[in-house]
Design a protein around this motif. Sequence first.
Motif, PDB file in Angstrom:
ATOM      1  N   ALA A 184      50.720  42.016  37.622  1.00  0.00           N
ATOM      2  CA  ALA A 184      50.903  43.263  37.080  1.00  0.00           C
ATOM      3  C   ALA A 184      51.591  43.211  35.519  1.00  0.00           C
ATOM      4  O   ALA A 184      50.918  44.292  34.960  1.00  0.00           O
ATOM      5  N   ASP A 185      52.556  42.509  35.143  1.00  0.00           N
ATOM      6  CA  ASP A 185      52.839  42.453  33.927  1.00  0.00           C
ATOM      7  C   ASP A 185      51.433  42.369  32.837  1.00  0.00           C
ATOM      8  O   ASP A 185      51.290  43.017  31.777  1.00  0.00           O
ATOM      9  N   SER A 186      50.709  41.233  33.156  1.00  0.00           N
ATOM     10  CA  SER A 186      49.571  40.863  32.349  1.00  0.00           C
ATOM     11  C   SER A 186      48.460  41.948  32.185  1.00  0.00           C
ATOM     12  O   SER A 186      48.086  42.091  31.333  1.00  0.00           O
ATOM     13  N   ILE A 187      48.241  42.883  33.616  1.00  0.00           N
ATOM     14  CA  ILE A 187      47.329  43.690  33.551  1.00  0.00           C
ATOM     15  C   ILE A 187      47.943  44.803  32.635  1.00  0.00           C
ATOM     16  O   ILE A 187      47.102  45.360  31.678  1.00  0.00           O
ATOM     17  N   ARG A 188      49.222  44.963  32.421  1.00  0.00           N
ATOM     18  CA  ARG A 188      49.695  46.060  31.440  1.00  0.00           C
ATOM     19  C   ARG A 188      49.328  45.669  30.111  1.00  0.00           C
ATOM     20  O   ARG A 188      49.144  46.564  29.184  1.00  0.00           O
ATOM     21  N   VAL A 189      49.779  44.349  29.732  1.00  0.00           N
ATOM     22  CA  VAL A 189      49.614  43.997  28.586  1.00  0.00           C
ATOM     23  C   VAL A 189      48.007  44.064  28.244  1.00  0.00           C
ATOM     24  O   VAL A 189      47.761  44.500  26.889  1.00  0.00           O
ATOM     25  N   ARG A 224      41.388  51.378  46.310  1.00  0.00           N
ATOM     26  CA  ARG A 224      41.645  52.421  47.086  1.00  0.00           C
ATOM     27  C   ARG A 224      42.083  52.234  48.569  1.00  0.00           C
ATOM     28  O   ARG A 224      41.355  51.202  48.898  1.00  0.00           O
ATOM     29  N   PRO A 225      42.913  52.747  49.194  1.00  0.00           N
ATOM     30  CA  PRO A 225      43.014  52.298  50.637  1.00  0.00           C
ATOM     31  C   PRO A 225      41.921  52.577  51.457  1.00  0.00           C
ATOM     32  O   PRO A 225      41.200  53.449  51.184  1.00  0.00           O
ATOM     33  N   GLY A 226      41.915  51.620  52.352  1.00  0.00           N
ATOM     34  CA  GLY A 226      40.413  51.453  53.122  1.00  0.00           C
ATOM     35  C   GLY A 226      39.189  51.058  52.474  1.00  0.00           C
ATOM     36  O   GLY A 226      38.072  50.744  52.818  1.00  0.00           O
ATOM     37  N   GLY A 227      39.507  50.479  51.049  1.00  0.00           N
ATOM     38  CA  GLY A 227      38.314  50.274  50.317  1.00  0.00           C
ATOM     39  C   GLY A 227      38.892  48.599  50.059  1.00  0.00           C
ATOM     40  O   GLY A 227      39.173  47.468  50.775  1.00  0.00           O
ATOM     41  N   PHE A 228      38.707  48.113  48.690  1.00  0.00           N
ATOM     42  CA  PHE A 228      39.147  46.573  48.280  1.00  0.00           C
ATOM     43  C   PHE A 228      40.012  47.059  47.009  1.00  0.00           C
ATOM     44  O   PHE A 228      39.947  47.813  46.376  1.00  0.00           O
ATOM     45  N   TRP A 229      40.741  45.747  46.737  1.00  0.00           N
ATOM     46  CA  TRP A 229      41.695  45.534  45.637  1.00  0.00           C
ATOM     47  C   TRP A 229      41.261  44.659  44.576  1.00  0.00           C
ATOM     48  O   TRP A 229      40.670  43.614  45.081  1.00  0.00           O
ATOM     49  N   ILE A 230      41.110  44.803  43.302  1.00  0.00           N
ATOM     50  CA  ILE A 230      40.719  43.977  42.425  1.00  0.00           C
ATOM     51  C   ILE A 230      41.553  44.278  41.121  1.00  0.00           C
ATOM     52  O   ILE A 230      41.749  45.527  40.642  1.00  0.00           O
ATOM     53  N   ALA A 231      41.576  43.207  40.154  1.00  0.00           N
ATOM     54  CA  ALA A 231      42.408  43.519  38.744  1.00  0.00           C
ATOM     55  C   ALA A 231      41.442  44.364  38.104  1.00  0.00           C
ATOM     56  O   ALA A 231      40.479  44.106  37.750  1.00  0.00           O
ATOM     57  N   GLY A 232      42.299  45.392  37.544  1.00  0.00           N
ATOM     58  CA  GLY A 232      41.514  46.291  36.435  1.00  0.00           C
ATOM     59  C   GLY A 232      42.466  46.860  35.474  1.00  0.00           C
ATOM     60  O   GLY A 232      43.482  46.110  35.235  1.00  0.00           O
ATOM     61  N   PRO A 233      42.248  48.054  35.383  1.00  0.00           N
ATOM     62  CA  PRO A 233      43.085  49.004  34.430  1.00  0.00           C
ATOM     63  C   PRO A 233      44.540  48.996  35.146  1.00  0.00           C
ATOM     64  O   PRO A 233      45.584  49.195  34.366  1.00  0.00           O
ATOM     65  N   ASP A 234      44.563  49.201  36.367  1.00  0.00           N
ATOM     66  CA  ASP A 234      45.960  49.785  37.127  1.00  0.00           C
ATOM     67  C   ASP A 234      46.679  48.397  37.424  1.00  0.00           C
ATOM     68  O   ASP A 234      46.108  47.759  38.561  1.00  0.00           O
ATOM     69  N   PRO A 235      47.918  48.181  36.930  1.00  0.00           N
ATOM     70  CA  PRO A 235      48.666  47.228  37.427  1.00  0.00           C
ATOM     71  C   PRO A 235      49.071  47.311  38.795  1.00  0.00           C
ATOM     72  O   PRO A 235      49.513  46.275  39.418  1.00  0.00           O
ATOM     73  N   ARG A 236      49.133  48.223  39.543  1.00  0.00           N
ATOM     74  CA  ARG A 236      49.464  48.661  40.834  1.00  0.00           C
ATOM     75  C   ARG A 236      48.374  47.722  41.820  1.00  0.00           C
ATOM     76  O   ARG A 236      48.940  47.437  43.006  1.00  0.00           O
ATOM     77  N   ALA A 237      47.446  47.124  41.384  1.00  0.00           N
ATOM     78  CA  ALA A 237      46.526  46.427  42.267  1.00  0.00           C
ATOM     79  C   ALA A 237      47.197  45.231  42.677  1.00  0.00           C
ATOM     80  O   ALA A 237      46.947  44.434  43.864  1.00  0.00           O
ATOM     81  N   ALA A 238      48.162  44.659  41.872  1.00  0.00           N
ATOM     82  CA  ALA A 238      48.712  43.241  42.096  1.00  0.00           C
ATOM     83  C   ALA A 238      49.595  43.456  43.412  1.00  0.00           C
ATOM     84  O   ALA A 238      49.833  42.348  44.123  1.00  0.00           O
ATOM     85  N   GLU A 239      49.936  44.579  43.600  1.00  0.00           N
ATOM     86  CA  GLU A 239      50.859  44.770  44.649  1.00  0.00           C
ATOM     87  C   GLU A 239      49.885  44.238  46.078  1.00  0.00           C
ATOM     88  O   GLU A 239      50.643  44.188  47.155  1.00  0.00           O
ATOM     89  N   HIS A 240      48.583  44.412  46.019  1.00  0.00           N
ATOM     90  CA  HIS A 240      47.951  44.111  47.268  1.00  0.00           C
ATOM     91  C   HIS A 240      47.127  42.916  47.306  1.00  0.00           C
ATOM     92  O   HIS A 240      46.299  42.719  48.103  1.00  0.00           O
ATOM     93  N   ALA A 241      47.596  42.052  46.640  1.00  0.00           N
ATOM     94  CA  ALA A 241      47.229  40.642  46.484  1.00  0.00           C
ATOM     95  C   ALA A 241      47.596  39.853  47.826  1.00  0.00           C
ATOM     96  O   ALA A 241      48.631  40.331  48.398  1.00  0.00           O
ATOM     97  N   LEU A 242      46.952  39.116  48.268  1.00  0.00           N
ATOM     98  CA  LEU A 242      47.340  38.086  49.199  1.00  0.00           C
ATOM     99  C   LEU A 242      48.271  37.019  48.623  1.00  0.00           C
ATOM    100  O   LEU A 242      47.914  36.416  47.698  1.00  0.00           O
ATOM    101  N   THR A 243      49.593  36.748  49.300  1.00  0.00           N
ATOM    102  CA  THR A 243      50.211  35.908  48.666  1.00  0.00           C
ATOM    103  C   THR A 243      50.906  34.939  49.626  1.00  0.00           C
ATOM    104  O   THR A 243      50.901  35.256  50.862  1.00  0.00           O
ATOM    105  N   GLY A 244      51.571  33.800  49.323  1.00  0.00           N
ATOM    106  CA  GLY A 244      52.054  32.955  50.410  1.00  0.00           C
ATOM    107  C   GLY A 244      52.585  31.663  49.511  1.00  0.00           C
ATOM    108  O   GLY A 244      52.532  31.503  48.389  1.00  0.00           O
ATOM    109  N   ALA A 245      52.644  30.588  50.377  1.00  0.00           N
ATOM    110  CA  ALA A 245      53.489  29.317  49.751  1.00  0.00           C
ATOM    111  C   ALA A 245      53.113  28.382  51.043  1.00  0.00           C
ATOM    112  O   ALA A 245      53.191  28.434  52.043  1.00  0.00           O
ATOM    113  N   ALA A 246      53.117  27.100  50.386  1.00  0.00           N
ATOM    114  CA  ALA A 246      52.669  25.870  51.108  1.00  0.00           C
ATOM    115  C   ALA A 246      53.708  24.824  50.755  1.00  0.00           C
ATOM    116  O   ALA A 246      53.956  24.676  49.597  1.00  0.00           O
ATOM    117  N   PRO A 247      54.116  24.153  51.676  1.00  0.00           N
ATOM    118  CA  PRO A 247      55.064  22.997  51.097  1.00  0.00           C
ATOM    119  C   PRO A 247      54.098  21.768  50.245  1.00  0.00           C
ATOM    120  O   PRO A 247      53.271  21.390  50.694  1.00  0.00           O
TER     121      PRO A 247
END
Length: 273
Positions: A74-79, A175-198
């Motif tokens: 999100a920070d990088s998108i803002r920059v 948009r809800p019900g659509g898909f998410w991708i990095a663009g001008p709006d940093p809020r898209a980052a909130e919808h990314a798939l995240t996780g961790a593995a040992p």
Amino acid sequence: MRVTLASLPAEQGRENEDFAAAAPDAAVLLDGAGVAGGDTGCSHGVAWFSSTLGGLLLSAVTAHAARPLPECLADSIRVVRSLHEGSCDLVHRASPTSTVVAVRARAEALEYLVLGDSSLLLAGKGEEPTVVTDRRLDEVGKRLRGSLDALPTGSPEHAVALAQYRDALTELRNRPGGFWIAGPDPRAAEHALTGAAPLASLASVTLLSDGATRLVDRFALTTWQEALAVVGSSGPAELIRRVRETEAGDSEGRRWPRGKAHDDATVLHWVLP
């Protein structure tokens, strides 16, 4: 840290809109998207967007090791937005966007983020790799393709249907019900798939744009395990070569319908100690 990387544009002499890079204990891959040959409202272009965002994101995830990956994105998108909002139309319907895959080794875990239809392979020792791909774009696309897949790739009729498909797809972007991708709006980052593995459970980590995964997820000619074996034994460039060879045998998309006969293809393979 041992990393191998290969990337090819869709066509020789054409700008590559993929971006991939690595730093100690981190790596990113982005697949830029826009309207080929059309107006995006941005004077810099799609390749500039993906490479600028990718460079900033890699810097953010390494400089701020405790900051969650979505916040780094999100920070990088803002920059990036601040760099061109004064000269470009960021509300333009075709404003440049990009998928994002980011990984970071921290403490005893590998953190990851996936946004858009690029893929991440997490390979254990002697096990089938875990595949992380954001399929929301694919799910939306299946509903919208209509007659597109019945037309020869590259034909005038296909070009018209492809433009209509992209118009419909744009209406569901970030948009809800659509898909998410990095663009001008940093809020898209909130919808990314995240996780961790040992980290101790992993032998390698592989980041791929969708142009490099076609042998598996579009052509169904090989498995993820087999594709990873090619990358591990012969390198990322060999996997891309096999993709190109297969595409060349079906240039009109008769066997495997697709929007583009060829796509930018990038593979970043990180072997863990």
